[in-house]
Design an enzyme around this catalytic site. Structure first.
Site, short mmCIF file in Angstrom:
data_model
loop_
_atom_site.label_atom_id
_atom_site.label_comp_id
_atom_site.label_asym_id
_atom_site.label_seq_id
_atom_site.Cartn_x
_atom_site.Cartn_y
_atom_site.Cartn_z
N HIS A 146 -63.78 22.83 -19.07
CA HIS A 146 -65.12 22.26 -19.04
C HIS A 146 -65.11 20.80 -19.51
CE1 HIS A 146 -66.44 26.42 -18.62
NE2 HIS A 146 -67.69 26.02 -18.45
N HIS A 195 -63.27 28.04 -27.46
CA HIS A 195 -62.24 27.00 -27.53
C HIS A 195 -62.06 26.54 -28.96
CE1 HIS A 195 -60.84 26.04 -23.52
NE2 HIS A 195 -62.07 26.08 -23.05
#
Length: 227
Positions: A146, A195
């Protein structure tokens, strides 16, 4: 008076500037990649501390967490970003007949995805695991897809606005949206617990590096300047 070809951008940044930017981004990108690949303990400790601090916030704030999931899954999703890049490519070809520039933009976006997935596979970093997860994600953690995709696409779009000398209002608006998108998507990935912070930083660095390399190579490739 000689007129400029319709498919040639009216403004181009100097290749030296782009090359120097790429060189400046290479060292921190490579350093972080090596630290993650070799599991440097101070980095892992910092990642873990930040993740363990933010995860309880995500659990305790379901409304905000839900909003972040919408943003990361729809507004700042890599496929949404790639769709924006595809629209820019169509605009370059349809409106300006800038075939080489369109190819450069498309190739950079595709190459960014290839590099991202290749590094994920090669490093194989595990994502955070929580007893009470608020979101889920697949594949390896480093770099954040992302964050990297947002950096690549937003960087390319800002480059195009510079090349075509967009007005001040449009350029400032675009810069603000780009900063909010790139920073925002990285923060949401950490907040949602999918993450580690260094995954996001790595995505930002590598994405910016891809854009700088694209700019430098475009300026130095003679065929790219032809109608």
């Amino acid at each position: 008076m000689h007129s400029r070809p319709v498919d040639a951008p009216p403004r181009t940044p100097g290749p030296r500037t782009a090359a120097l930017t790429a060189a400046a981004l290479t060292l921190p990108s490579l350093l972080l990649l090596l630290l993650v690949a070799f599991s440097w303990q101070p980095l892992l400790t910092l990642d873990g501390h930040i993740a363990r601090t933010t995860h309880p916030w995500a659990v305790d704030e379901p409304g905000l967490t839900h909003a972040f999931r919408i943003l990361t899954d729809w507004v700042w999703d890599p496929w949404t970003m790639r769709a924006l890049c595809a629209a820019a490519v169509v605009w370059l070809v349809w409106r300006h007949h800038a075939w080489w520039l369109a190819l450069w933009v498309a190739a950079t976006c595709v190459l960014g995805t290839v590099v991202q997935q290749g590094l994920k596979s090669a490093i194989g970093r595990a994502r955070p695991v929580w007893p009470d997860p608020v979101d889920s994600a697949h594949y390896a953690a480093f770099p954040s897809g992302h964050a990297m995709t947002a950096a690549v696409v937003c960087g390319l779009l800002l480059w195009l606005l510079h090349l075509y000398d967009a007005g001040d209002t449009l350029r400032r608006t675009a810069y603000a949206l780009a900063v909010v998108s790139v920073v925002g998507v990285g923060l949401t990935r950490v907040w949602l617990g999918v993450h580690w912070p260094s995954d996001v930083v790595g995505g930002w660095l590598l994405g910016a590096l891809m854009v700088a390399l694209a700019m430098a190579s475009y300026e130095r490739w003679p065929a790219a300047k032809r109608p």
